[in-house]
Design an enzyme around this catalytic site. Structure first.
Site, PDB file in Angstrom:
ATOM      1  N   ASN A 155       0.299   5.254  -3.836  1.00 17.43           N
ATOM      2  CA  ASN A 155      -0.214   4.056  -4.502  1.00 17.43           C
ATOM      3  C   ASN A 155      -1.721   4.189  -4.666  1.00 17.43           C
ATOM      4  OD1 ASN A 155       2.220   2.218  -4.737  1.00 17.43           O
ATOM      5  ND2 ASN A 155       2.302   2.847  -2.578  1.00 17.43           N
ATOM      6  N   GLU A 156      -2.109   4.612  -5.849  1.00 21.34           N
ATOM      7  CA  GLU A 156      -3.504   4.943  -6.122  1.00 21.34           C
ATOM      8  C   GLU A 156      -4.306   3.674  -6.415  1.00 21.34           C
ATOM      9  OE1 GLU A 156      -4.405   7.685  -5.316  1.00 21.34           O
ATOM     10  OE2 GLU A 156      -3.110   9.320  -5.974  1.00 21.34           O
TER      11      GLU A 156
END
Ligand code: F6R
Length: 631
Positions: A155-156
């Site tokens: 999850n950037e």
């Protein structure tokens, strides 16, 4: 309250292995509790370098203590997209090689996002993954790492709180960090399938592990910073049962470690006093000897100045401590037996090229032991160049090129067929090793040492042909011990940085420490250097070695001899500068810092931590506080 800036519970451990064992024990307790009640334990699992020690310990518990995985169900956080499960970089392969193949988990209990589903079917696959987690009763325990982008799972930055399992674009930092595994950033997939933030936060218990200096900044942000979509790990602050496990290096930027005086009363010791005075001097922009009592009072350091009565005595004390660390050539060892351990064939000159030359000039008897061949970090085009040299050179020397032509041709064809990330043929691995050996010898010659000074240990842990290495084993320690016995050194140098991209330096240091513990001869002083990946701070260092402009120049020329690593190293790590540029910046940076503190202004400086018997030896020669097992 010392931890008051921390918004998540944090456990800090000196030793990497102890950290892994603590987390593995928590997982094992959960599995046993569930087994006793006839229930399944549902685990969420991460890949990457961080959890490997946890998996190793779980495997040991399965083998030696009968830890039963027959009722365990697992869901992995993520997988690259697209990704063939047989590929060396696939998380499917990672999980089987590092855990599942070695325990009695039924294959049908293992779930990992599928990197082979056609793009149009990815949303349905993600929904089915969520459904499978729900059907299993939700995740009991989720193990997380953290990326330097702040990602958990993949999850950037920018991922919303309500996200569920989905396809993501990988952040530039993440792709740079993964470049090593893929033999080049251009081979790293652009996308991945990952559990979303909501999926992660629904786990009943979460443990996040981070190790190494390179994680320190993002750990501080995740633990002490505001909740923000830019740093996905900050969402963990909303979960009721998260624990963050850190080694000392990853914890080093937390306020409680870096500037504990900002949090309240601290118990002062000489190391902390030095840190605080350096911090204050830089903060107010005055040299140490000009700091006033008022400066101390205005910056939460009243208790320090109170110990000394006024600013003058503490200023003088710290100034003298720093001055006594500086050792020019006349104060460095002479006529001694010196053994230098170098993890790769260039760390010696990158990190200690300055002192090495001074030690040669001082008439020390020096052996340089290269611990690994460093062969995975040689580009194929270098091999092609040397193949060409072999053919042409043989003709020049009067041989018949026919002798090598067939082999050379075969290797050329194999290189042309090689897919990105594929393991090299044994001959190619050996040629790459030899390329680095001749570079190392050439670099030694440039600091005044002969080829007979070099030993190439080729420690077995490194010889996987892949980026991921085996753990240090008895054979590695035995080979290291033999060099100690052969050379009987009075002084040993070794790399003291713990967070090079592939963990090789950390493992090489572990081999040296284990060999020293088994060594029966008189105990040598251990000089720890850093340089390729980070540098000792002025406060941490026990010895500072000044270099003139000419000496730094010569050191850089020695680094240039490692041509296969120049211009563009295959594995530069997160720092994009070439190794010689980092050396120049770090050595000049240390000297500049000293000058800002009001100490003599040298051109450049190398920094070392000297230990004996696991204790730092301060310049006076008096051992001080224990460094703990992990450092
Ligand atoms: C891996 C994953 C990632 C890693 C993170 C840290 O399954 O989800 O979030 O945990 O990138 O990677 P390492 O441990 O290699 O530093």
């Amino acid at each position: 309250m010392l931890e008051s800036k921390e918004r998540l519970p944090v456990v800090v451990q000196d030793d990497h292995e102890v950290l892994s064992c603590l987390v593995a024990r928590r997982i094992a307790d959960l599995i046993r509790e569930k087994n006793a009640r006839g229930q399944t334990a549902v685990l969420g699992l991460a890949t990457g370098s961080t959890p490997i020690g946890v998996y190793r310990e779980l495997i040991r518990m399965h083998r030696e203590e009968g830890l039963d995985f027959s009722r365990v169900v697992t869901f992995n956080l993520d997988e690259y997209y697209p990704m063939d499960p047989q590929s060396p970089q696939s998380y499917v392969r990672f999980m089987w090689e590092n855990l599942f193949d070695h325990v009695n988990i039924p294959p049908e209990n293992v779930h990992i996002p599928d990197g082979t589903v056609p793009r149009a079917e990815v949303p349905a696959h993600c929904a089915a993954y969520e459904e499978a987690i729900r059907a299993a009763g939700g995740i009991d325990f989720l193990l997380l790492g953290i990326g330097r982008s702040g990602h958990i799972g993949f999850n950037e930055p920018g991922t919303p709180r309500h996200s569920r399992t989905h396809l993501v674009f990988l952040d530039a930092i993440t792709r740079a960090d993964a470049a090593a595994d893929f033999f080049g950033e251009e081979n790293v997939p652009l996308e991945a399938i990952t559990m979303g933030i909501s999926t992660i936060l629904e786990a009943r218990e979460i443990v996040l592990i981070a190790t190494g200096e390179h994680k320190a900044a993002i750990v501080k942000r995740a633990v002490e910073g505001d909740i923000h979509p830019d740093v996905a790990a900050t969402y963990l602050q909303t979960h009721p049962a998260v624990t963050v496990y850190l080694d000392r290096a990853a914890a080093s930027e937390l306020t409680r470690v870096a500037t504990p005086w900002l949090l309240g009363e601290v118990s002062w010791n000489p190391a902390l006093e030095t840190e605080a005075v350096i911090w204050l001097s830089l903060r107010v922009g005055k040299s140490i000897l000009r700091l006033s009592t008022r400066d101390y009072r205005d910056h939460h350091l009243s208790s320090l100045v109170a110990r000394y009565g006024s600013a003058g005595p503490i200023n003088g004390e710290v100034f003298n401590r720093l001055i006594s660390k500086i050792r020019g050539k006349s104060k460095l060892p002479s006529g001694r037996r010196v053994l230098v351990f170098s993890p790769h064939p260039d760390d010696d000159v990158i990190s200690m090229g300055g002192i090495l030359r001074k030690l040669v000039e001082n008439g020390n008897r020096i052996t340089v032991a290269y611990q690994t061949s460093g062969n995975i970090a040689v580009f194929d085009h270098e091999v092609r160049r040397y193949l060409d040299f072999l053919e042409r050179g043989e003709a020049v020397l009067g041989g018949d090129t026919g002798d090598v032509r067939d082999t050379v041709q075969r290797i050329r064809e194999a290189l042309a067929r090689k897919k990105p990330g594929e393991v090299d043929l044994p001959e190619v691995q050996n040629l790459k090793r030899v390329i680095r050996e001749v570079e190392a010898v050439s670099a030694l010659e440039s600091v005044g040492l002969g080829a007979d000074t070099a030993r190439f240990l080729n420690l077995p842990f490194y010889q996987t042909g892949k980026v991921r290495k085996d753990p240090i084993g008895p054979a590695d320690v035995e080979i290291t011990l033999r060099v100690l016995e052969e050379t009987r050194p009075e002084i040993v140098f070794a790399a003291g940085d713990l967070s090079d991209p592939h963990g090789t330096h950390r493992m090489c240091l572990a081999a040296v420490r284990k060999a020293l513990a088994a060594y029966r001869g008189p105990e040598p002083e251990l000089w720890l250097y850093r340089g390729a990946w980070q540098e000792w701070s002025v406060a941490e260092a026990t010895v500072l070695v000044p270099l003139s402009e000419g000496e730094l120049r010569r050191k850089i020329l020695a680094i240039f001899k490692h041509q296969s690593q120049k211009d563009k190293a295959p594995f530069p790590g997160p720092d994009e500068r070439e190794f010689w540029e980092r050396t120049e910046d770090r050595n000049r940076g240390t000297a500049d810092l000293l000058a800002r503190l009001g100490l003599p202004a040298y051109y450049a400086m190398e920094a070392y931590v000297v230990e004996q018997g696991g204790r730092r030896v301060e310049p006076s020669g008096v051992p001080t506080a224990s460094l703990g097992g992990g450092t």
